[in-house]
Design a protein around this motif. Structure first.
Motif, short mmCIF file in Angstrom:
data_model
loop_
_atom_site.label_atom_id
_atom_site.label_comp_id
_atom_site.label_asym_id
_atom_site.label_seq_id
_atom_site.Cartn_x
_atom_site.Cartn_y
_atom_site.Cartn_z
N LEU A 191 66.12 -10.84 8.73
CA LEU A 191 66.84 -12.09 8.45
C LEU A 191 68.34 -11.91 8.69
O LEU A 191 69.00 -12.75 9.29
N TYR A 192 68.88 -10.82 8.21
CA TYR A 192 70.31 -10.56 8.44
C TYR A 192 70.60 -10.44 9.93
O TYR A 192 71.58 -10.99 10.44
N ASN A 193 69.73 -9.71 10.63
CA ASN A 193 69.97 -9.46 12.06
C ASN A 193 69.83 -10.71 12.91
O ASN A 193 70.27 -10.74 14.07
N SER A 194 69.23 -11.75 12.33
CA SER A 194 69.11 -13.02 13.07
C SER A 194 70.39 -13.84 12.98
O SER A 194 70.50 -14.90 13.59
N CYS A 195 71.37 -13.37 12.18
CA CYS A 195 72.62 -14.13 12.02
C CYS A 195 73.68 -13.60 12.97
O CYS A 195 73.81 -12.39 13.16
N GLY B 173 76.97 -12.20 14.40
CA GLY B 173 78.06 -11.39 13.85
C GLY B 173 77.64 -10.57 12.63
O GLY B 173 78.49 -10.03 11.94
N VAL B 174 76.34 -10.50 12.41
CA VAL B 174 75.83 -9.72 11.29
C VAL B 174 74.78 -8.75 11.83
O VAL B 174 73.96 -9.14 12.66
N TYR B 175 74.83 -7.51 11.40
CA TYR B 175 73.76 -6.58 11.77
C TYR B 175 73.53 -5.58 10.63
O TYR B 175 74.40 -5.38 9.79
N THR B 176 72.36 -5.00 10.63
CA THR B 176 72.05 -4.02 9.59
C THR B 176 72.03 -2.62 10.16
O THR B 176 71.81 -2.41 11.35
N LEU B 177 72.25 -1.67 9.27
CA LEU B 177 72.20 -0.25 9.61
C LEU B 177 71.30 0.42 8.59
O LEU B 177 71.64 0.38 7.41
N PRO B 178 70.19 1.01 8.99
CA PRO B 178 69.58 0.98 10.31
C PRO B 178 69.14 -0.44 10.69
O PRO B 178 68.96 -1.27 9.81
N HIS C 157 76.31 -5.19 7.85
CA HIS C 157 77.66 -5.17 8.43
C HIS C 157 78.03 -6.53 8.99
O HIS C 157 77.21 -7.21 9.60
N PHE C 158 79.28 -6.89 8.77
CA PHE C 158 79.83 -8.14 9.30
C PHE C 158 80.92 -7.83 10.29
O PHE C 158 81.84 -7.06 9.97
N GLU C 159 80.83 -8.45 11.46
CA GLU C 159 81.87 -8.23 12.47
C GLU C 159 83.00 -9.20 12.19
O GLU C 159 83.40 -10.02 13.04
N GLN D 141 69.88 -19.47 7.17
CA GLN D 141 70.30 -20.49 8.13
C GLN D 141 71.78 -20.79 7.94
O GLN D 141 72.56 -20.83 8.88
N LEU D 142 72.14 -20.97 6.68
CA LEU D 142 73.54 -21.25 6.34
C LEU D 142 74.44 -20.10 6.76
O LEU D 142 75.52 -20.30 7.31
N LEU D 143 73.98 -18.89 6.47
CA LEU D 143 74.79 -17.72 6.81
C LEU D 143 75.02 -17.66 8.32
O LEU D 143 76.14 -17.43 8.78
N ASN D 144 73.95 -17.89 9.07
CA ASN D 144 74.07 -17.88 10.52
C ASN D 144 75.05 -18.96 11.00
O ASN D 144 75.96 -18.67 11.79
N GLU D 145 74.88 -20.15 10.47
CA GLU D 145 75.78 -21.27 10.87
C GLU D 145 77.24 -20.96 10.56
O GLU D 145 78.12 -21.13 11.40
#
Lengths: 364, 364
Positions: B273-277, B279-284, B295-297, B353-357
């Protein structure tokens, strides 16, 4: 037929003379009965639960700040380390029967590389002459009030004042091993803050007279306690949650801090009963706190069956742990707590009559 | 108008995504609800309460013996000290972001005078080449599984086996920092004992995935654990009563040790879910345990208001603690626990959805 051990026999008596009662889970459950589940845990030394209690203890001890520690072992090693580092002298002085010397697997030496100078001897407390006669330069002198391993003896208050003045003059820090500090205040007729004013830093236990589950407090200047927090983390004592100990210590402190006078009076009464028995004496003869040692001029092997017999006959509990002093004498420790006041006097007197008779007979 | 901080906003949400729930006194009360008050406290490491739990943990970890410690900080310093003393080499190797290196005020160096060799770097786990390429002789290599500070990354299991074989050959002891050991078993598809068999000594935390109040276990050979008890006393960790931690750890272990698979699956779902937003990605990218970093860019100052707004609007809790990574990016840690399964899926999807938007908009 199975013969009961002293420990078994003691665990079955109706009226133990010493202590607050069994150290069981009920101690925790009772303390938390009235505490709201919604109270948040402190986190690594930060938060209302720990800070409020530390403030309360700092106020009691008349020091700028106090820090909650999981154990006195940790708190005192750290106190001595801070004073050694400050002076640049890795040497401290204390009594040969100090907890640090005999019960901590040499943590002070093994972890902190601090050398020790032993003052006085195994029969008496540290006096002014021991301190002024010290040839070596030490960073800190640790005084234990009362000196537990010799029955809970105390120096005169005047001696304490003189030692304190001398140490200040000579640049020797004074650390109070006040594991049982509250317990000696009735004898000194002083407040905790008055006694602590003679010391640079102070440790107090929360599970002896107070009867908490575990834990200790270290108090001193803000600068000192801040340093102690860094060392607490290094020791692995900065737990995410110490509240099980803190909240129970607070609960039992409120219950028992006002009872130290009563414990002291009861200790004197009980010591007198022991001293009325042949071949039995207490150390000190007249207690100066809630504790004393009971000595038997008779070997452990011969005294034990007598204690077991009386415990079974009367339901009065003397002890579960008789220690060998040497081949012809034995002793145990008594610390008065909540239980003593509930012991029926007639049964109490009867048990001591029996003790006197049986000990006299043993000496025939 | 008062604007809520991220921490305040998070404390008010109905559905936090991470964790087992609030760290409050209820955690203790709940664990002790069903425990009888008549259970006796252990005394300084001896007694049924502590011995039974230690046996249970030794059995779980497939080691000869286990010792309960108040903290992992204490347990691991001691493990390393024992191995250094045994080899006569006061040097160990671990990751530059090991707990010992960054969270313990240098206790290992200050108390034990042990030097450290840092392997790998701040972006990746220790690999076989790091170990075989080590030029210095060390007594022990500590491996943290998963490596928390880089999102909970893991080496391949084959790499672990090779490192273990190499260390045995070279006389280097292997210590497992298994603070989150149970949490990685579903990914490795191994039992705890299978993983631990690769190591000479093992530490496991009792308040992370298990969610106890505090405490840790150190396991190894009987000879090793007996030495660790001596050091535990030296550190001031041999408390008269550790049962508040032990009994609650045992309670929550029984509740949660079987849920690690579920936490792992949920972590993978949530990471997706995070990786679908934008500017957001997870590690791993795909978690290998119940934890990962988000992580937030985008800088902390600009990301925080977005998180607060969504938390207030949906009642879904992302985090209370966004950390600055550098001037243009930020991150936080997520560890899945009991709460995630109770989060309504529609609300969950809506919040992402909100986070992505909002993140996409922030990048415009």
């Amino acid at each position: 037929m199975h013969t009961k051990s002293l420990q078994e026999s003691y665990s079955l008596v109706k009226y133990p003379l010493a202590g607050h009662g069994k150290r069981n889970v009920e101690v925790l459950k009772k303390a938390f009965e009235q505490i709201s589940g919604s109270i948040e845990s402190e986190m690594y030394g930060k938060g209302k639960v720990i800070e409020d209690f530390q403030d309360k203890m700092a106020n009691l001890l008349g020091k700028e700040a106090a820090v909650f520690f999981p154990s006195g072992t940790m708190a005192q090693q750290i106190a001595l380390r801070i004073w050694c580092d400050e002076k640049g002298v890795a040497k401290v002085a204390y009594h040969p029967l100090s907890h640090l010397e005999i019960h901590e697997e040499d943590g002070l030496k093994e972890l902190h590389h601090i050398e020790t100078v032993l003052l006085a001897d195994q029969t008496r407390v540290i006096e002014l002459d021991d301190v002024t006669g010290m040839e070596e330069d030490v960073a800190c002198l640790l005084l234990e009030l009362p000196q537990r391993e010799i029955g809970g003896q105390l120096p005169d208050y005047g001696t304490l004042e003189k030692i304190s003045a001398y140490c200040r003059e000579k640049g020797i820090k004074l650390q109070l091993d006040g594991a049982r500090l509250l317990e000696v205040l009735p004898y000194y007729k002083k407040t905790a803050a008055e006694v602590c004013a003679l010391f640079d830093s102070v440790y107090v236990s929360l599970y002896k007279g107070i009867g908490g589950i575990a834990g200790a407090v270290l108090a001193g200047s803000k600068e000192f306690t801040e340093k102690s927090k860094v060392w607490k983390r290094r020791h692995g004592g900065d737990l995410i949650s110490l509240y099980p100990y803190i909240l129970s210590a607070d609960y039992y402190y409120d219950q028992r801090s006002g009872k130290m006078d009563a414990y002291y009076e009861e200790a004197k009464e009980l010591a007198q009963l022991y001293n009325s028995c042949e071949g039995v004496y207490t150390l000190p003869t007249i207690p100066v706190s809630n504790m004393f040692h009971v000595h038997f001029e008779h070997p452990k092997g011969e005294t034990e069956p007598i204690l077991i017999q009386i415990q079974e006959e009367t339901g009065i509990g003397f002890t579960g742990n008789l220690r060998e002093k040497d081949s012809h004498s034995s002793y145990y420790e008594v610390s008065i707590g909540d239980l003593y006041e509930g012991v029926p006097k007639d049964l109490l007197n009867q048990s001591f009559q029996l003790l006197n008779e049986k000990m006299a007979k043993a000496f025939e």
